[in-house]
Design an enzyme around this catalytic site. Structure first.
Site, PDB file in Angstrom:
ATOM      1  CE  LYS A 175      -4.177  -1.760   1.843  1.00 30.33           C
ATOM      2  NZ  LYS A 175      -4.546  -1.947   3.240  1.00 30.33           N
ATOM      3  CG  HIS A 210      -1.369   7.085   4.007  1.00 29.00           C
ATOM      4  ND1 HIS A 210      -1.534   7.623   5.255  1.00 29.00           N
ATOM      5  CD2 HIS A 210      -1.693   5.781   4.103  1.00 29.00           C
ATOM      6  CE1 HIS A 210      -1.954   6.688   6.072  1.00 29.00           C
ATOM      7  NE2 HIS A 210      -2.058   5.558   5.407  1.00 29.00           N
ATOM      8  CG  HIS A 243       2.049   5.071   6.881  1.00 26.58           C
ATOM      9  ND1 HIS A 243       1.280   4.660   5.815  1.00 26.58           N
ATOM     10  CD2 HIS A 243       1.749   4.227   7.899  1.00 26.58           C
ATOM     11  CE1 HIS A 243       0.555   3.616   6.184  1.00 26.58           C
ATOM     12  NE2 HIS A 243       0.809   3.339   7.438  1.00 26.58           N
TER      13      HIS A 243
HETATM   14  N1  ARG Z   1       0.724  -0.974  10.021  1.00 23.39           N
HETATM   15  C1  ARG Z   1      -0.147  -0.213  10.843  1.00 23.39           C
HETATM   16  C2  ARG Z   1      -0.868   0.834  10.014  1.00 23.39           C
HETATM   17  O1  ARG Z   1      -0.393   1.245   8.982  1.00 23.39           O
HETATM   18  C3  ARG Z   1       0.587   0.505  11.969  1.00 23.39           C
HETATM   19  C4  ARG Z   1       1.342  -0.403  12.913  1.00 23.39           C
HETATM   20  C5  ARG Z   1       1.670   0.290  14.201  1.00 23.39           C
HETATM   21  N2  ARG Z   1       2.427  -0.518  15.093  1.00 23.39           N
HETATM   22  C6  ARG Z   1       1.947  -1.565  15.796  1.00 23.39           C
HETATM   23  N3  ARG Z   1       2.753  -2.236  16.547  1.00 23.39           N
HETATM   24  N4  ARG Z   1       0.670  -1.846  15.761  1.00 23.39           N
HETATM   25  O2  ARG Z   1      -1.931   1.268  10.396  1.00 23.39           O
END
Ligand code: ARG
Length: 571
Positions: free
Chosen positions: A127, A130, A133
């Site tokens: 993905k 964005h 992030h």
């Molecule tokens: N990959 C997730 C997202 O883009 C964020 C992960 C954050 N870290 C975790 N340990 N949950 O929404």
């Protein structure tokens, strides 16, 4: 640095035996109007014990206080005792400390306070990266620097979203709609295209969803073909993410994402079962959180596959074992509040005392001013890379207008353009939503990254003109008159505040303290710079003023570094 407030607290304590030095210290205020002194002590609290009116108490204490070198005068105004610092003594102390520590001013070089894990950025494979992030990346990176400056050893973890049923979908979509060549050529945008297509098609062909679930089950069971495709999607995605990290100057100590925990989850599920926390509901396993007024935390679906929370619980146990962290921070959008609240609770119910060291650091949303002008490639997704590139381009135009002869224009445009975007992301409390505006972000006169960078560059060019090697400063004999000045005192106060600001930023998980501080210091310095000529005839006056310039230069640079922003010497 000598703590002047503590000296004042001790002095007061010699006359106020009912309160401890610590108590007095915490009651001392810093008046916003310097006519009321540099420190003020309110006497209201003493009224009860001493059975006198507060103004009278204040007056009596003022009469009886001994003289202190660092204090010029003490007055009482109503119930307050106001202390006026000896400016020269204060400024001298501050300059000596800052010039002694220079590039380390405010920064602990021994990282011996224990480990702190910072989980940040953590984009989802296949993905696009964005703006959400971006926020996680820059806020996380800043917290990493901030805790590092306080002497913690930080471990930056990019908890990649590289596992889950969506990869089953992606495999099915790839087989149906794409090819090796197309993915190689177009990367993430191709993966996104086929993923979106899958969803559209699956609405009419629900059997596709079953196919996708089967593929993910295969992945969880170690099927080679499925894993090879998955790992290739991951590689393609990481290549693109790396480009963004490089632009931002952000690095990680670990890329152990969700997939890393695939073979570690069974043990955790077993632990949950032995501890009697699991309830089976139509084949799914979950931990009930009724008492906490939360929906249950789902651990496995009825087909046995794991979930986001399962992997987070497993990762937390792994991190505790591996790093024995003092704290583990998770920097994500505020929309994930419930997710973190749920599984933190599960860790607590498992009887882990370190549940209280897990910290969710939530941040608000970013939206673009004027709608979707930047979402060039698809739908409403804003591609971060486009924003960063545009920031650099726009900065380059500004430089072409303002300083066409600048050397390294491209490099400076990068540092300023990207720094501007990073700074804007952290200028307000991070929980607030941001309406992105180019005009605000790149305003060289506003409360912005470019303004702070410009002030730093201005200091550097002054020092260059003075021919001063500020890395090897000679002992400077300070001119009394210069350091007895009220404007200089303001700069010195800002300089002195740096360490406390870093501590506050860490205590509140709030880089905005640093960003605001950088602007305050830059403003105080510019006032000084506009008020006084620096490269004057008189050597002593000149060197004293230059000492203030050097101290400010280092402190601004260090503050920017805590935000993950470069400080070019010219711009
Ligand atoms: N990959 C997730 C997202 O883009 C964020 C992960 C954050 N870290 C975790 N340990 N949950 O929404």
């Amino acid at each position: 640095m000598k703590d002047f407030k503590l000296e004042v607290a001790k002095l007061l304590n010699s006359k106020i035996s009912d309160l401890s030095v610590d108590e007095i210290y915490s009651m001392i205020e810093v008046p916003s109007n310097s006519d009321m002194g540099d420190y003020a002590f309110p006497c209201f609290k003493l009224a009860k014990v001493l059975r006198k009116a507060p103004p009278m108490i204040a007056a009596e204490i003022v009469q009886s206080l001994d003289k202190l070198d660092i204090i010029d005068r003490v007055e009482n105004v109503n119930a307050y005792i106001n202390f006026f610092l000896n400016k020269a003594a204060y400024v001298k102390e501050v300059l000596e400390v800052v010039l002694n520590e220079k590039e380390n001013y405010g920064i602990e070089t021994n990282k011996d306070k224990g480990n702190i894990v910072v989980d940040y950025s953590s984009p989802n494979i296949a993905k696009p990266f964005h703006v959400g992030h971006l926020r996680s990346t820059v806020i996380g990176n800043s917290l990493y620097q901030i805790f590092g400056a306080l002497g913690y050893n930080c471990i930056g973890v990019n908890h990649l979203g590289d596992w889950g049923t969506q990869f089953g979908k992606l495999i099915v979509a790839y087989k149906k709609y794409s090819s090796k060549e197309e993915v190689e050529e177009k990367g993430i945008s191709e993966l996104l295209r086929i993923y979106v297509l899958f969803h559209d098609e699956a609405k009419e062909h629900p059997e596709m969803d079953q196919e996708a679930r089967d593929y993910f089950t295969k992945m969880e069971k170690g099927d080679e073909e499925a894993l090879a495709l998955w790992s290739w999607f991951k590689e393609v995605s990481l290549n693109e993410f790396e480009r963004v990290y490089k632009m931002l100057g952000v690095t990680f100590d670990s890329y152990n994402g969700e997939a890393f925990y695939n073979d570690k989850m069974a043990a955790v599920i077993e632990e949950l079962e032995t501890k009697g926390l699991i309830e089976v509901d139509e084949g799914a396993k979950l931990v009930r959180l009724d008492e906490e007024n939360m929906a249950p935390c789902l651990i496995t679906k009825n087909d046995g596959s794991s979930l986001y929370a399962t992997r987070d619980i497993t990762a937390a146990e792994y991190r505790k074992k591996t790093y024995d962290f003092k704290k583990c921070l998770y920097v994500t959008a505020v929309q994930q509040n419930l997710h973190f609240a749920q599984w933190f609770k599960v860790i607590e119910k498992m009887g882990h005392p370190w549940a209280e060291d897990l910290v969710h650091v939530p941040f608000g949303m970013v939206s673009m001013e004027g709608g979707a002008k930047l979402s060039t490639r698809s739908g409403n997704v804003i591609f971060l890379e486009d924003i960063l590139k545009e920031a650099v381009e726009k900065t380059k135009q500004i430089i072409e207008e303002k300083n066409p002869n600048l050397e390294n224009k491209d490099e400076v445009a990068k540092q300023v353009g990207i720094g501007a975007v990073i700074f804007d992301d952290m200028y307000n409390n991070i929980i607030k939503d941001i309406q992105f505006s180019w005009e605000r972000v790149l305003d060289f006169q506003g409360e912005t990254g470019p303004y702070v960078q410009y002030t730093h560059a201005r200091a550097c060019s002054l020092l260059k003109r003075a021919g001063l090697d500020y890395n090897n400063l000679p002992q400077i004999a300070l001119d009394e008159e210069v350091i007895s000045d009220a404007i200089v005192l303001l700069v010195a106060k800002e300089l002195a505040a740096f360490k406390d600001v870093i501590q506050m930023a860490a205590d509140n998980y709030e880089p905005s303290y640093i960003a605001r501080y950088a602007v305050d210091l830059a403003q105080a310095f510019n006032k000084f710079y506009n008020e006084y000529p620096i490269l004057v005839e008189d050597e002593k006056v000149k060197n004293t003023r230059l000492a203030i310039v050097v101290a400010t230069k280092f402190t601004l640079k260090n503050a920017l570094a805590l935000l993950g922003i470069m400080a070019p010497e010219q711009m």
